[in-house]
Design a protein around this motif. Sequence first.
Motif, short mmCIF file in Angstrom:
data_model
loop_
_atom_site.label_atom_id
_atom_site.label_comp_id
_atom_site.label_asym_id
_atom_site.label_seq_id
_atom_site.Cartn_x
_atom_site.Cartn_y
_atom_site.Cartn_z
N MET A 74 23.29 180.36 55.61
CA MET A 74 23.29 180.67 57.04
C MET A 74 23.36 179.37 57.85
O MET A 74 22.37 178.64 57.99
CB MET A 74 22.03 181.46 57.40
N LYS A 76 24.45 177.32 61.57
CA LYS A 76 24.44 177.61 63.00
C LYS A 76 25.82 178.13 63.44
O LYS A 76 26.79 178.07 62.68
CB LYS A 76 24.09 176.35 63.80
N ASP A 77 25.90 178.61 64.67
CA ASP A 77 27.17 179.11 65.19
C ASP A 77 28.28 178.07 65.09
O ASP A 77 29.45 178.42 64.91
CB ASP A 77 27.02 179.54 66.66
N TYR A 140 27.95 181.97 56.28
CA TYR A 140 27.96 182.70 57.54
C TYR A 140 27.56 181.75 58.67
O TYR A 140 26.78 180.80 58.45
CB TYR A 140 26.98 183.87 57.49
N ARG A 141 28.08 182.01 59.85
CA ARG A 141 27.72 181.23 61.03
C ARG A 141 26.96 182.11 62.01
O ARG A 141 27.51 183.05 62.58
CB ARG A 141 28.97 180.63 61.67
N SER A 142 25.69 181.82 62.17
CA SER A 142 24.83 182.61 63.04
C SER A 142 23.58 181.81 63.37
O SER A 142 22.82 181.45 62.47
CB SER A 142 24.43 183.93 62.36
N ASP A 143 23.38 181.53 64.65
CA ASP A 143 22.16 180.84 65.05
C ASP A 143 20.93 181.63 64.63
O ASP A 143 19.93 181.05 64.17
CB ASP A 143 22.14 180.64 66.57
N ASP A 144 20.97 182.96 64.80
CA ASP A 144 19.83 183.79 64.43
C ASP A 144 19.55 183.70 62.93
O ASP A 144 18.40 183.58 62.50
CB ASP A 144 20.07 185.25 64.82
N GLY A 145 20.60 183.78 62.14
CA GLY A 145 20.42 183.70 60.70
C GLY A 145 19.92 182.34 60.26
O GLY A 145 19.05 182.22 59.40
N THR A 154 17.13 190.85 59.98
CA THR A 154 18.08 190.03 60.71
C THR A 154 19.23 189.59 59.82
O THR A 154 20.41 189.68 60.19
CB THR A 154 17.38 188.79 61.29
N ILE A 158 23.31 190.73 59.87
CA ILE A 158 24.45 189.81 59.96
C ILE A 158 25.50 190.16 58.91
O ILE A 158 26.69 190.23 59.20
CB ILE A 158 23.96 188.35 59.80
N GLN A 162 29.31 191.24 60.30
CA GLN A 162 30.32 190.21 60.39
C GLN A 162 30.76 189.78 58.99
O GLN A 162 30.02 189.94 58.02
CB GLN A 162 29.82 189.01 61.19
#
Length: 567
Positions: A74, A76-77, A140-145, A154, A158, A162
């Motif tokens: 995981m 960041k965005d 994966y790119r996800s700030d939340d993840g 969460t 994701i 996505q």
Amino acid sequence: MKFKVLFVLTFLINVLLAFSQDEGDDFIPGNEITKSSDCSGSSDAFLNKFNVITNYVPVANAPSKIVKINFIIMQKDDGTNNFQHDDPNDPTSDINRLITRYDKLCNNKMLNMFPSDPISGVTDLSDPKIKYLLNNIYFYRSDDGNSTTSSFSTLRNILNNQSPYSVFYVNNYNDNPDNFEELNIYFTEGGGSHSYSHGPSYSLFSSISDCIMCGTYGHGDWASAGGIAHELGHSLDLCHTYLGGGCPTSISSMNSSENWFADIFGVSYPGNAPHITSSCSPSWPDCPPITYPWDEDPFDNTLPMADRLTNNIMGNQGNTRNYLSPSQIGKAHRSLHLSSVRQYVVDNCYDSNNPILVNSDEIWDFNIRIYQDLIIDNNSECNIKCHLELPYQAKIVVKSGSSLIVEGSITGVNESNWQGQIEVEPGGELILNDGAELKFGDGGNILIDQSGSLAGNLVFNENALIILEESTSFLEIKGQLYIGTNATFTFTGDGYIKFSKPGNDLETEDNIIAGTNASFVLEGTGKNDKKMEIQQSTVHFPELAELRFEDCKIEMGAGSTGLGARM
């Protein structure tokens, strides 16, 4: 009694526990596989045989069970703040670091095990017969993840919403992590360096197990591999050798929950339980009087209480986790038979050397996946009341004088169509009662055998169900088919029934017997849909409420003269 014959045919001849010093509970249940009302696990067979940990300690010639895993990274965005999908040929690359962790997990943590503090009289197993197969590494790119610590929901959300930004293909076993067909291990950069894991469920068999490794990007590979091994141990129903972190907080609760073992703590209870950790709550009276940091050396026997500082994988010493006791290994294997984590074991794990033997009457009122043949012998009955799953190479053999009674379901792995065989030897019996469901796939079959005058028997009672899904699935009757009172013998799928009673005596080849108001019905989907094959002189049908062949094909062998119906 009159019966109907409709010929429309052509004669063309298959507890959540978040384990760390912080707790979380994010259990997501699945649908329980229950084909019978009796999955209580109260039988003697369960309590005294199939629930006993020592019965699962693997023998030397047993193959390993292979558990499929994914690494889920995981970022960041903007793609920063975690491992990168970089050049795998660069020995300093992030991809190489991840592969190194996997290699150390498999080759250094799960092989060549030896204890830092051996227990007298214990014969340790260097190979636990459990291996891990890395499917792929997904980014994966996800700030939340990226910032998640213990929120499994969460991370699953994701995956469900996505696509991965990129994939490093290793084995590509499934390549869809959102199907949760592998055990997903998430790498996040959430606060701290805790890790979390789901324990398996023993009642909800599609429940998801997964692990979260927090803040490991900057950690060493040895410690990280030990952390992964530790969390996967929890996924296999193992608890800490120390107190807390989602596990028992007293020695007595360790014992009552099957987490105190003499081959870890010593023969005389409570032995040296609990082991030492870096922290232990003052409210837990059984805590050792001292603590040690995670990187203390468990092989240093000069330390105070050194025998409580160990290299057990389920202990707290991150750099040196390299051991599971025989009882821990047995408990892990039990979970791969009886719990939801079994869904991640590859389908073709099969032990051809160590069949399960039923030598006295047994009731199987429990949901189980087995990895070997099942042999019923010694004039015994085995009653499948709940659910049984088998690998596609396996066989069920019913010996002469013995019976397999089915009131639940028999399938392949994860309720798939089974490609194996039920062989009922001459003098044996397969009884399908109300609620029985047998699912066969490609090549899967039932053989009701005969030798001389001794015949195997298939008893098909009302509301039983046989699924012959593929055109290569079949039921072969050399012996006797008995259709119970009010039952309609039939099957679903593209398979067929084959009559092949030995000999050529037209007057004695009555291998179908029917109870009151019984019927025989075969329904196809067209004139080329084979539903019956006759490789005996003739098939005599007894007096039936209904005999019907609809929209299907019957193939006649070279020596067959046809069908006969008795009025």
